[in-house]
Write a protein that holds these residues in place. Sequence first.
Motif, PDB file in Angstrom:
ATOM      1  N   GLN A 143     -11.396  -3.117   5.119  1.00 40.20           N
ATOM      2  CA  GLN A 143     -11.719  -4.438   5.647  1.00 40.20           C
ATOM      3  C   GLN A 143     -10.558  -4.966   6.504  1.00 40.20           C
ATOM      4  N   THR A 144     -10.870  -5.811   7.497  1.00 40.26           N
ATOM      5  CA  THR A 144      -9.750  -6.393   8.246  1.00 40.26           C
ATOM      6  C   THR A 144      -9.131  -7.505   7.396  1.00 40.26           C
ATOM      7  N   ILE A 145      -7.839  -7.712   7.595  1.00 37.63           N
ATOM      8  CA  ILE A 145      -7.095  -8.621   6.720  1.00 37.63           C
ATOM      9  C   ILE A 145      -7.587 -10.059   6.852  1.00 37.63           C
ATOM     10  N   GLU A 146      -8.036 -10.446   8.060  1.00 32.51           N
ATOM     11  CA  GLU A 146      -8.476 -11.843   8.234  1.00 32.51           C
ATOM     12  C   GLU A 146      -9.721 -12.174   7.420  1.00 32.51           C
ATOM     13  N   THR A 147     -10.460 -11.143   6.995  1.00 29.77           N
ATOM     14  CA  THR A 147     -11.675 -11.425   6.221  1.00 29.77           C
ATOM     15  C   THR A 147     -11.395 -11.509   4.722  1.00 29.77           C
ATOM     16  N   LEU A 148     -10.150 -11.269   4.318  1.00 30.22           N
ATOM     17  CA  LEU A 148      -9.847 -11.212   2.884  1.00 30.22           C
ATOM     18  C   LEU A 148      -9.682 -12.604   2.280  1.00 30.22           C
ATOM     19  N   SER A 149      -9.971 -12.692   0.993  1.00 34.38           N
ATOM     20  CA  SER A 149      -9.699 -13.943   0.284  1.00 34.38           C
ATOM     21  C   SER A 149      -8.198 -14.040   0.036  1.00 34.38           C
ATOM     22  N   LYS A 150      -7.780 -15.241  -0.362  1.00 30.82           N
ATOM     23  CA  LYS A 150      -6.352 -15.483  -0.557  1.00 30.82           C
ATOM     24  C   LYS A 150      -5.739 -14.502  -1.562  1.00 30.82           C
ATOM     25  N   GLY A 151      -6.476 -14.260  -2.627  1.00 28.87           N
ATOM     26  CA  GLY A 151      -5.977 -13.378  -3.679  1.00 28.87           C
ATOM     27  C   GLY A 151      -5.787 -11.955  -3.194  1.00 28.87           C
ATOM     28  N   TYR A 152      -6.813 -11.454  -2.472  1.00 36.81           N
ATOM     29  CA  TYR A 152      -6.702 -10.089  -1.954  1.00 36.81           C
ATOM     30  C   TYR A 152      -5.576  -9.984  -0.941  1.00 36.81           C
ATOM     31  N   ARG A 153      -5.461 -11.027  -0.134  1.00 32.22           N
ATOM     32  CA  ARG A 153      -4.414 -11.035   0.886  1.00 32.22           C
ATOM     33  C   ARG A 153      -3.037 -10.908   0.228  1.00 32.22           C
ATOM     34  N   ARG A 154      -2.872 -11.644  -0.859  1.00 28.44           N
ATOM     35  CA  ARG A 154      -1.596 -11.608  -1.558  1.00 28.44           C
ATOM     36  C   ARG A 154      -1.349 -10.227  -2.158  1.00 28.44           C
ATOM     37  N   ARG A 155      -2.445  -9.613  -2.636  1.00 26.74           N
ATOM     38  CA  ARG A 155      -2.265  -8.284  -3.222  1.00 26.74           C
ATOM     39  C   ARG A 155      -1.916  -7.247  -2.158  1.00 26.74           C
ATOM     40  N   VAL A 156      -2.482  -7.443  -0.942  1.00 27.96           N
ATOM     41  CA  VAL A 156      -2.102  -6.545   0.157  1.00 27.96           C
ATOM     42  C   VAL A 156      -0.614  -6.734   0.485  1.00 27.96           C
ATOM     43  N   GLY A 157      -0.178  -7.992   0.455  1.00 26.64           N
ATOM     44  CA  GLY A 157       1.239  -8.279   0.687  1.00 26.64           C
ATOM     45  C   GLY A 157       2.113  -7.617  -0.363  1.00 26.64           C
ATOM     46  N   LEU A 158       1.631  -7.639  -1.576  1.00 21.72           N
ATOM     47  CA  LEU A 158       2.367  -7.019  -2.682  1.00 21.72           C
ATOM     48  C   LEU A 158       2.431  -5.498  -2.474  1.00 21.72           C
ATOM     49  N   ALA A 159       1.304  -4.926  -2.056  1.00 22.28           N
ATOM     50  CA  ALA A 159       1.266  -3.483  -1.795  1.00 22.28           C
ATOM     51  C   ALA A 159       2.268  -3.124  -0.704  1.00 22.28           C
ATOM     52  N   GLN A 160       2.321  -3.959   0.311  1.00 19.70           N
ATOM     53  CA  GLN A 160       3.264  -3.751   1.418  1.00 19.70           C
ATOM     54  C   GLN A 160       4.705  -3.762   0.911  1.00 19.70           C
ATOM     55  N   ALA A 161       4.984  -4.664  -0.042  1.00 22.13           N
ATOM     56  CA  ALA A 161       6.353  -4.773  -0.558  1.00 22.13           C
ATOM     57  C   ALA A 161       6.717  -3.616  -1.486  1.00 22.13           C
ATOM     58  N   LEU A 162       5.690  -2.972  -2.056  1.00 17.81           N
ATOM     59  CA  LEU A 162       5.962  -1.945  -3.064  1.00 17.81           C
ATOM     60  C   LEU A 162       5.847  -0.530  -2.531  1.00 17.81           C
ATOM     61  N   ILE A 163       5.383  -0.398  -1.299  1.00 14.63           N
ATOM     62  CA  ILE A 163       4.968   0.923  -0.818  1.00 14.63           C
ATOM     63  C   ILE A 163       6.117   1.937  -0.786  1.00 14.63           C
ATOM     64  N   HIS A 164       7.339   1.474  -0.585  1.00 12.02           N
ATOM     65  CA  HIS A 164       8.466   2.411  -0.505  1.00 12.02           C
ATOM     66  C   HIS A 164       9.223   2.456  -1.830  1.00 12.02           C
ATOM     67  N   ASP A 165       8.614   1.937  -2.880  1.00 18.68           N
ATOM     68  CA  ASP A 165       9.187   1.937  -4.216  1.00 18.68           C
ATOM     69  C   ASP A 165      10.638   1.447  -4.201  1.00 18.68           C
ATOM     70  N   PRO A 166      10.839   0.202  -3.758  1.00 22.40           N
ATOM     71  CA  PRO A 166      12.206  -0.285  -3.559  1.00 22.40           C
ATOM     72  C   PRO A 166      12.936  -0.571  -4.873  1.00 22.40           C
ATOM     73  N   ASP A 167      14.254  -0.550  -4.795  1.00 23.56           N
ATOM     74  CA  ASP A 167      15.052  -0.858  -5.990  1.00 23.56           C
ATOM     75  C   ASP A 167      15.087  -2.355  -6.243  1.00 23.56           C
ATOM     76  N   VAL A 168      14.983  -3.114  -5.171  1.00 21.75           N
ATOM     77  CA  VAL A 168      15.075  -4.564  -5.298  1.00 21.75           C
ATOM     78  C   VAL A 168      13.791  -5.195  -4.765  1.00 21.75           C
ATOM     79  N   LEU A 169      13.240  -6.113  -5.537  1.00 20.51           N
ATOM     80  CA  LEU A 169      12.018  -6.796  -5.105  1.00 20.51           C
ATOM     81  C   LEU A 169      12.275  -8.295  -5.037  1.00 20.51           C
ATOM     82  N   ILE A 170      11.880  -8.907  -3.950  1.00 20.19           N
ATOM     83  CA  ILE A 170      11.986 -10.355  -3.846  1.00 20.19           C
ATOM     84  C   ILE A 170      10.583 -10.891  -3.588  1.00 20.19           C
TER      85      ILE A 170
END
Lengths: 243, 239
Positions: free
Chosen positions: B128-155
């Motif tokens: 799905q395109t991101i603009e069609t997502l609900s707020k919750g899904y959008r946030r989860r996509v953002g979370l996926a983006q932050a976790l994709i490289h398995d970082p040592d530090v998360l903000i």
Amino acid sequence: MNSFLAVFKRELKGYFTTPLAYVFLVIFLFFSGYLTFRQRFYEMRQADMQTFFMNLPLLFVFMVPSTAMRLWAEERKVGSIELLFTLPVTITQAVLGKFFAAWLFLGIALALTFPMVITVSYLGDPDVGLIVTGYIGSMLMAGGFLAIGCFFSAVSKNQVISFVLSVVACAVLVFAGMPTTLNYLSGFLPGGLVGAIEGMSFQTHFESIQRGVLKFQDLSYFVFLMVGWIAACTVILDERKAK
Amino acid sequence: MISAKELRRSFGPVIAVDGISFDVAKGEVLGLLGPNGAGKSTAMRMLACFLRPDSGTAGICGHDIQREPIQVRRCLGYLAENVPAYNEMTVGGFLSFICDVRQIKGGDRKKALDRVVPMCSIESVYHQTIETLSKGYRRRVGLAQALIHDPDVLILDEPTDGLDPNQKHEVRKLISRMSKDKCIIVSTHILEEVEAVCSRTIIIARGRILVDSTPQELKEKHKCSLDAVFRKITRTKVA
């Protein structure tokens, strides 16, 4: 793939995932053809593309800023700039990535004017060298306009404001070299100054390349113009990204 | 893994962050608390190298945020408050752009996507395109983006804002699960969240740190709920 290429690829794809690219291409191709044929292309009975290239500066004054306006203004308005600049991308990489993507897009638009070349070749025996330098000059001019558009896109969050500012800036640089402007200016400005204004205009350098000779001074004009505006864009973006 | 020293930043006459210092070690989940406009997001943006501090600095994974911002961003996953994303892209396209930038290629990319997509439960919206997502899904996509490289530090700036209670629970579970081998900073307004996931909490108001303690300690010391503690501290000390 490094960050520059990633930004470049995303931006280029971005043009084609929205209707923007298609609207732009249709309008650009229509007007580039319409203006050429309206100006007695057939009646001149000359197999060259001079009329086509002569109209490009005026067309580019409107078309290039419309491609460039979204580059940074949208990114800042939507807030995705915060995402971009918390990824491992430097500002220079991002600015260059976007610039070259937009430039390639304009290159595609220019390449799609190939029916013009076919028409001219079918009707007569045109000078290929002139056509090639014509396209090189057009690409360089598009790059120059784009660099200006890129800068103004970083200046304002509002795309309309960016568009208007870059149209004005580009128009000034084109019209500064028009014979009517120069005649008017020579009425009250010293000759040296008029010469300097002429030397700073797009028109002068573009026409010089149209004659089929790639002179160092014309090439360096466009290169300096692009480098200068892009560098300014980088500085202003660094300054304003979070505002 | 994170050490902030006297971070300070103002916007015109407004001092957003006024000399805050703290250290966060691996295995810790730090909750940043504070009223609106306290300077939480500004502090996080400075740590994520989006904003440059006026003075002071911070080190993340041994890299200085002023001198080596690119190295810092490499080892950091950041979720901004309003979840910025490219709206016209599909979720899949967006995540592969992030992989491109972070130079996750070939087999690693497939592994990263296979890990992160189910983890954030975004399989159903992947195309799905991101603009069609609900707020919750959008946030989860953002979370996926932050976790994709398995970082040592998360903000994570308000990671559960806009999620429904089930999703909130899931995200909290996710944070707790990851907390063992990462160093995480979470900002939030939801005090029950602090109790649920944070091993330490810092309360900020008007750009200054008022309290640096653990949720348990705070409750024991003030002998009331965290909610009451928060009101007590931010009202009395700021006023």
